[in-house]
Scaffold this motif. Structure first.
Motif, PDB file in Angstrom:
ATOM      1  N   LYS A  47     -15.009   0.596  10.471  1.00  0.00           N
ATOM      2  CA  LYS A  47     -13.758   1.242  10.066  1.00  0.00           C
ATOM      3  C   LYS A  47     -13.937   2.748   9.876  1.00  0.00           C
ATOM      4  N   GLN A  48     -15.157   3.130   9.451  1.00  0.00           N
ATOM      5  CA  GLN A  48     -15.422   4.538   9.144  1.00  0.00           C
ATOM      6  C   GLN A  48     -15.114   5.450  10.334  1.00  0.00           C
ATOM      7  N   THR A  67     -11.511   6.101  10.187  1.00  0.00           N
ATOM      8  CA  THR A  67     -11.179   6.905   9.003  1.00  0.00           C
ATOM      9  C   THR A  67     -11.537   8.372   9.244  1.00  0.00           C
ATOM     10  N   ARG A  95      -9.066  12.152   8.882  1.00  0.00           N
ATOM     11  CA  ARG A  95      -9.277  12.918   7.657  1.00  0.00           C
ATOM     12  C   ARG A  95      -8.333  14.126   7.660  1.00  0.00           C
ATOM     13  N   ARG A 101      -2.631   8.069   6.862  1.00  0.00           N
ATOM     14  CA  ARG A 101      -3.854   7.590   6.198  1.00  0.00           C
ATOM     15  C   ARG A 101      -3.635   6.184   5.616  1.00  0.00           C
ATOM     16  N   ALA A 102      -2.400   5.904   5.186  1.00  0.00           N
ATOM     17  CA  ALA A 102      -2.106   4.552   4.671  1.00  0.00           C
ATOM     18  C   ALA A 102      -2.247   3.521   5.790  1.00  0.00           C
ATOM     19  N   HIS A 129       0.814  -1.209   0.000  1.00  0.00           N
ATOM     20  CA  HIS A 129       0.000   0.000   0.000  1.00  0.00           C
ATOM     21  C   HIS A 129       0.851   1.264   0.000  1.00  0.00           C
ATOM     22  N   SER A 151      -7.642  -3.115   9.512  1.00  0.00           N
ATOM     23  CA  SER A 151      -9.003  -3.664   9.458  1.00  0.00           C
ATOM     24  C   SER A 151      -9.430  -4.164  10.841  1.00  0.00           C
ATOM     25  N   GLU A 200      -5.918   2.993   6.433  1.00  0.00           N
ATOM     26  CA  GLU A 200      -6.568   2.201   5.374  1.00  0.00           C
ATOM     27  C   GLU A 200      -6.285   0.709   5.540  1.00  0.00           C
ATOM     28  N   CYS A 201      -5.104   0.371   6.052  1.00  0.00           N
ATOM     29  CA  CYS A 201      -4.739  -1.052   6.215  1.00  0.00           C
ATOM     30  C   CYS A 201      -5.227  -1.633   7.542  1.00  0.00           C
TER      31      CYS A 201
END
Ligand SMILES: Cc1cc2nc3c(=O)[nH]c(=O)nc-3n(C[C@H](O)[C@H](O)[C@H](O)COP(=O)(O)OP(=O)(O)OC[C@H]3O[C@@H](n4cnc5c(N)ncnc54)[C@H](O)[C@@H]3O)c2cc1C
Length: 457
Positions: free
Chosen positions: A293-294, A297, A301, A308-309, A236, A315, A312-313
């Motif tokens: 996950k949101q 996230t 922001r 951010r990477a 990623h 989980s 994103e990974c």
């Protein structure tokens, strides 16, 4: 109990604190040890854990050094599918860069500083592997009981202690160690009985004060924890810094710490969001749960791309409401021989990475006190006060330092002159963090000397 044993210890809770306590006590062959764990099996959360040289020094004294290093090497072999791989994992003894700090709640982050620590710095493990090593080293003389959730205990006329479990069974021991974590049932019973004693003596205010420490309090902080496969992160974001270097990304009220574990196979991810205005209020809902996950996230922001990477990974993040135990007046009972240890005694904010480390120190000191030649069944209550005198002031101070470190990482600074956009201010802040932290790598526990001093006439 065999005739040659001087007394029997029951440890409630088989987390890191309870297991290390059992291991340390087992070194004294004249003490019987039983562990009573509430879960069906011994499990640890699938996350990383960092230990500082102070704690590592104790684990070495307990003979765990090779096994912990071996566990890490084993994973490397498994990962690379090559069991003959002859690459040994050696913990460095020199001063090493321990954490990089960046201000990251902006499109382009900035480097603040790197904290260097002596004696190998922070040693990172995958918790389940760490726990396995502890379990494997328990001698067969240590009796393990699972599905045994202690509800309360009673001091018998003989001075022995009857443990009452949720399944309506009982057990009798001479010493009870409450290593049952932040929601400790042993702490609840101990403090409730102490409060009753104060009430009977007419000290209503003392009774109220003691009773108010029974329940852990919410710090206003939540953590999001998971581990990320390193190859996923590498795909990623090639050469992501945390694949090799522990890094702490700071922002206002939110920060994330990440470092490699399991010999680089995984990356530990722990993000924190602080609402200091909610400190000491009730957390609504489960203290740990999986969240969409949101939610994670949304917190990041606008942060720099490397953070951010990671997000994103990350989980299936587990959300933990960080609770703490109010500083207690004692870690031991005034009658009988009951002692609290680890999070049960001093659940603290995790910002110096020393909660488990302090449980390990408690365990080692408690075992040294119980195993001391002067400790007998008849003077257990008196001897436990030595444990309390050594451990409580230290752990209380560390809990305070951890909380202050958390505020610094969340850039929550009360000094009006502090300006988070100025590199110099950020560097000064991190220098204060380092100064309050360096005991972790600059000092060791000189317990034999301490105990002898306390017992000197
Ligand atoms: C996000 C985060 C990151 C952290 N990072 C670090 C770090 O890097 N380094 C570090 O040193 N610390 C760290 N900590 C702190 C550390 O995880 C804890 O301090 C440590 O795990 C506490 O160990 P313990 O054995 O006292 O309690 P626990 O781990 O909670 O173990 C208690 C055990 O008792 C059992 N139990 C519970 N109730 C009962 C009952 N009634 N009867 C019998 N058994 C019972 C439980 O099942 C459990 O097995 C971190 C904490 C958090 C939240």
């Amino acid at each position: 109990m065999a005739e040659s044993k001087k007394f029997k210890v029951g440890i409630c809770g088989g987390g890191i604190g309870g297991l290390v306590c059992a291991l340390a006590i087992s070194q004294h062959s004249d003490i019987d040890v039983d562990i009573f764990e509430s879960a069906k099996s011994f499990t640890e959360v699938g996350a990383g854990i960092g230990l500082w040289p102070r704690s590592w020094d104790i684990l070495k004294k307990l003979g765990l050094e090779d096994a912990l290093q071996q566990a890490a090497q084993q994973q490397l072999s498994d990962l690379e599918g090559n069991s003959s791989l002859n690459r040994s994992y050696k913990i460095p003894t020199s001063s090493v860069p321990t954490f990089n700090y960046r201000k990251s709640d902006q499109a382009s982050g900035i480097d603040i500083t790197t904290i260097y620590a002596k004696s190998g710095g922070l040693l990172s493990f995958y918790r389940p592997d760490f726990q396995n090593v502890l379990l494997q080293h328990l001698p067969s003389t240590c009796n393990l009981h699972v599905s045994k959730r202690i509800r309360s205990y009673f001091i018998l006329e003989s001075g022995r202690i009857e443990l009452a479990f949720e399944d309506e069974t009982t057990a009798i021991v001479d010493v009870l160690v409450g290593a049952d974590g932040i929601k400790s049932a042993v702490r609840r019973t101990l403090l409730t009985q102490e409060a009753q004693n104060f009430r009977q003596r007419g000290s209503i205010s003392r009774a109220t004060e003691v009773q108010s420490s029974v329940d852990a309090i919410w710090s206003g902080i939540v953590a999001y924890r998971t581990v990320i496969p390193s190859d996923l992160l590498g795909k990623h974001y090639p050469n992501h810094p945390v694949l090799t270097q522990p890094t702490h990304y700071l922002g206002r009220n939110t920060h994330v710490i990440s470092y490699p574990v399991a010999q680089g196979r995984l990356v530990n991810f722990a993000a924190f969001h602080a609402r200091y205005d909610l400190d000491d209020t009730t957390f609504e809902g489960s203290w740990n749960s999986t969240v969409p996950k949101q939610e994670l996230t949304d917190l990041f922001r606008g942060w720099e791309p490397s953070v951010r990477a990671l997000v994103e990974c990350a989980s299936d993040p587990l959300k933990w409401a960080i609770h703490t135990v109010k500083p207690l007046n004692s870690y031991v009972s005034s009658t009988g021989a009951v002692a609290l240890l680890g999070d049960a005694a001093h659940g603290m904010e995790p910002f110096q990475g020393v909660g488990a480390g302090n449980g390990i120190e408690d365990a080692y000191v408690l075992a040294a006190v119980l195993g001391h030649p002067k400790t007998r069944k008849e003077n257990l209550n008196q001897m436990l006060s030595v444990y309390d005198e050594i451990r409580r002031p230290f752990a209380t101070d560390i809990a305070y330092r951890s909380r202050e470190a958390g505020k610094a990482f969340a850039l929550h600074i009360e000094n009006q002159e502090f300006d988070a956009s100025k590199l110099q201010d950020l560097q000064q802040l991190m220098e204060t963090v380092r100064e309050r932290w360096e005991y972790c790598w600059n000092t060791t526990l000189n317990i034999d000397i301490d105990i002898d001093l306390k017992l000197a006439p």
